[in-house]
Design an enzyme around this catalytic site. Structure first.
Site, short mmCIF file in Angstrom:
data_model
loop_
_atom_site.label_atom_id
_atom_site.label_comp_id
_atom_site.label_asym_id
_atom_site.label_seq_id
_atom_site.Cartn_x
_atom_site.Cartn_y
_atom_site.Cartn_z
N PRO A 76 47.18 48.85 39.07
CA PRO A 76 46.67 47.94 38.03
C PRO A 76 46.02 46.68 38.57
O PRO A 76 45.36 45.95 37.82
CB PRO A 76 47.95 47.59 37.25
CG PRO A 76 49.06 47.74 38.24
CD PRO A 76 48.65 48.89 39.12
N ASN A 77 46.18 46.41 39.88
CA ASN A 77 45.61 45.19 40.45
C ASN A 77 44.16 45.33 40.88
O ASN A 77 43.55 44.35 41.28
CB ASN A 77 46.44 44.77 41.67
CG ASN A 77 47.87 44.43 41.31
OD1 ASN A 77 48.12 43.63 40.42
ND2 ASN A 77 48.82 45.06 41.98
N HIS A 125 27.25 34.74 45.94
CA HIS A 125 26.53 35.73 45.15
C HIS A 125 27.49 36.84 44.75
O HIS A 125 27.78 37.73 45.56
CB HIS A 125 25.36 36.33 45.94
CG HIS A 125 24.26 35.38 46.24
ND1 HIS A 125 23.30 35.63 47.21
CD2 HIS A 125 23.92 34.18 45.70
CE1 HIS A 125 22.44 34.62 47.25
NE2 HIS A 125 22.81 33.73 46.34
N GLU A 151 44.35 36.04 47.59
CA GLU A 151 44.31 35.87 46.14
C GLU A 151 45.31 36.76 45.41
O GLU A 151 45.74 36.45 44.29
CB GLU A 151 42.89 36.11 45.61
CG GLU A 151 42.40 37.54 45.70
CD GLU A 151 41.76 37.87 47.04
OE1 GLU A 151 41.10 38.91 47.14
OE2 GLU A 151 41.95 37.09 48.00
#
Length: 704
Positions: A196-197, A416, A510
């Site tokens: 799910p990540n 970007h 993160e």
């Protein structure tokens, strides 16, 4: 120094397809450590074997290809000739883990031809190094055929024991999985399909991605990977649990219906095995970069290795947003966007980061979310044309910010995010990079979050490999260096294109902020150092000081503060981020290490380590001659002893040791740190206690 030492000679071996015995040709590394035996069987099939210090580590492994509209290329081959040469060269990294790299190997070329129509020809190149081996295929011209479509490459790696293995699944779309530690016989990548990540993931079968690292019963370490991935599909390794065999499984294209299409003639990437008697020697190895071609783009002095801060972490912990309007149903291109007040990339906020960077001797500032398009970038099937890579949001003045940074000795790092719509990005590449060149911005972080558009392509297939290369080549044209996220794997191409400065290609920092599984476990980075890091530089974004993540209810980072410092030395990159919020660094004595630590190295020494357990690395800075040392451990506390005999003779260093306090623990007391000043020289020894999930960092500044 770049001198060809010897040409061994050419042997014209003519062997007919009805031979009655196997023919063997061999090549051994310069130090007589690794040997490759090539065999042609009685029916013309290709095999190879590998031995290390006379111990066989790869048993007879076959080599063949399935080709569209042709018979498989697998048998009825004969040897036309072979030749050997020895090479010993030294080349200089424009930036890197060390200044000079020795490239010493013995090579064997074997020329083959089918003994029946259409008499296809293929060459095999084998290179034996003291730190491993590499081999590749060369497809030669065929009469009446201008290109080949490869439906499967069947390169086998027949293991000789059930190695302990550190692996991630052979995902065609992403490398951001946690590592697993199992025997070869126990690998089941198919259980990792529902994650799910991940914004994109595709695991079609029981295969692993590379680099994949193994340890044998006698302590020998192997790491399987590839080098010089050019105009070809990325390689996963299919696992035969019962027979302990790996087989190359190329990433395909559902859209095009094949794995690789190439015009003749062409060479494949190198298939590589790094071989070491102990884990630390894997990190020492330069096999992957050595198997790439020399620098093609010339002078890259316009890129300077740097530390940077930026508008990034604050979005991951929910303080601000990438998007300006904050509403998924708004028209991205409307001139009447209504700001939510949470947009991070504002002129005012960016200036705060620039001021912080300038104050602390940090020379880069990354700004994410500066350009239009973030309202419609993820969760939408049609993402073509969403992002504009030259148009900022109304609250971000690019020219003003760029000049403000320049006036303070800081360079903006462009961002970007393509939203995995590479055709949109390619349409704007020249325009976007021309803008960067005009502004004197020399580096960009690219992103490819989401499923690739067009549908049926994958991040690691040939079509995308060529896209990533086009970005590098365009970057070189405009003096832009690329830090790619959601990338194709690193295969040493930074030697050929030194503007390939870093990439993600792993589960990064993160995930600690928002992943549903609670973040990266303490063993993650001690595994990464011996797996992903063998491929090349990593943009991991270390430096979190607010480890408890108070803005996130259930997540915390499974390291101590001392380990966050150590990562600046352990996890190599020429661009290292101090990723936390500036306010979390204010008044923190430990931040001095981030101010001091280098990013460009003259020499690297791996002092100790075991895969998944711990590792200690020392690096000497190019410009100053100062040394920095970092050590990390997994969930186990341990004692580490350091002998400083790697330091320069006759030099005394003012050392600052940042280490876990006595009561430090990654989950209960992660920020407890002790800072000690001392003098150190090459006769010094030091014992350090690492807490659970802990580490240490040492700066060694030459005493004046």
């Amino acid at each position: 120094m770049n001198k060809l030492l010897a040409l061994f000679g050419v042997a014209g071996l003519l062997v007919s397809c009805n031979q009655q015995e196997t023919v063997t040709l061999s090549v051994t590394s310069p130090g007589k450590i690794n040997t490759i035996d090539f065999q042609l069987s009685a029916n013309g099939e290709l095999f190879y074997l590998i031995s290390h210090n006379d111990k066989q580590i790869i048993d007879a492994s076959s080599m063949s290809f399935d080709i569209k509209n042709q018979e498989p290329l697998k048998d009825n081959l004969k040897i036309l000739g072979s030749e050997k040469k020895a090479v010993h060269k030294t080349w200089e990294m424009p930036w890197g883990e060390q200044r000079e790299v020795v490239n010493a190997y013995n090579e064997m070329l074997v020329e083959l031809e089918e003994d029946k129509a259409p008499h296809r020809k293929i060459n095999l190149y084998f290179r034996a190094y003291d730190d491993g081996i590499g081999f590749r295929y060369e497809f030669l011209p065929q009469q009446g055929v201008d290109s080949l479509v490869i439906t499967d490459e069947n390169t086998e790696f027949q293991l000789t024991e059930d190695y302990m293995t550190w692996w991630i699944p052979g995902d065609w779309d992403i490398y951001e999985h946690l590592y697993n530690t199992t025997k070869i016989s126990e690998i089941d990548a198919t259980t990792k399909r529902n994650n799910p990540n991940l914004a994109q993931t595709y695991i079609p079968e029981n295969a692993v991605n590379t680099p994949v690292t193994m340890r044998g019963n006698d302590g020998i370490h192997l790491s399987f990977h590839e080098a010089n991935l050019t105009d070809y599909a990325g390689m996963t390794l299919k696992v035969d649990n019962k027979n302990l065999k790996l087989t190359s499984e190329l990433v395909g294209s559902d859209r095009l219906g094949y794995k690789v299409k190439r015009a003749l003639p062409f060479k494949t990437p190198w298939r590589t095995i790094q071989i070491a008697d102990k884990a630390t020697e894997l990190i020492d190895s330069k096999l992957i970069v050595n198997l790439n071609e020399p620098n093609k783009i010339g002078d890259v002095s316009w890129f300077k290795p740097k530390k940077y801060v930026g508008i990034w972490w604050e979005m991951h912990i929910g303080k601000s947003t990438w998007d300006y309007a904050g509403s998924q149903d708004m028209n991205t291109f409307s001139k009447d966007l209504k700001p939510t007040g949470k947009h991070g990339a504002t002129t005012e906020n960016t200036k705060k980061y620039i001021d912080f960077a300038a104050k602390n001797g940090i020379t880069g500032v990354l700004v994410e979310g500066w350009n239009t398009g973030w309202e419609h970038w993820i969760g939408f099937e049609d993402r073509e044309g969403v992002f504009d890579f030259v148009t900022p949001y109304p609250d971000y003045n690019l020219e003003e910010i760029n000049q403000y940074a320049k006036d303070r000795g800081v360079e903006i790092i462009m961002h970007h995010e393509t939203s995995a719509a590479p055709r949109t990005y390619e349409q704007q590449l020249d325009t976007a990079y021309q803008l960067m060149h005009k502004l004197g911005i020399h580096s960009v972080k690219t992103g490819y979050v989401g499923k690739i558009i067009p549908k049926g392509e994958y991040h690691h297939g040939q079509w995308m490999v060529n896209h990533y290369r086009k970005v590098l080549e365009t970057g070189a044209k405009y003096q832009v260096a690329i830090n790619a996220h959601e990338p194709i794997k690193d295969t040493g191409i930074r030697r050929t294109y030194p503007n390939a400065i870093a990439r993600e290609g792993l589960r990064g920092q993160e995930f600690n902020a928002w992943s549903a599984d609670g973040g990266n476990p303490p063993e993650h980075l001690p595994i990464v150092a011996f797996t992903r890091m063998l491929a090349g530089p990593i943009d991991f974004t270390p430096g979190v000081f607010e480890i408890g993540l108070p803005t996130m209810e259930d997540n915390h980072i499974s390291t101590t503060l001392a380990q966050q410092l150590a990562l600046y030395v352990v996890v190599y990159s020429p661009v290292q981020m101090a990723c936390d919020l500036p306010e979390n660094y204010e008044g923190q004595p430990a931040f001095q290490f981030i101010r001091d630590v280098g990013v460009d190295w003259d020499q690297t020494v791996v002092l100790n380590g075991e895969v998944g357990d711990f590792v200690t690395i020392a690096r000497k800075e190019r410009e100053t001659g100062d040394w920095f040392v970092g050590g990390i451990t997994d969930e186990n506390k341990r004692e580490i002893s350091i002998d400083f005999n790697f330091l320069d003779e006759g030099v005394t260093y003012e050392a600052v040791v940042y280490k876990d306090a006595e009561d430090a623990h990654y989950s209960t007391n992660p920020t407890a740190i002790s800072i000690e000043n001392m003098e150190i020289n090459r006769e010094t020894s030091l014992s350090l206690s690492l807490a659970e999930g802990g580490g240490f960092a040492i700066s060694l500044i030459q005493k004046k």
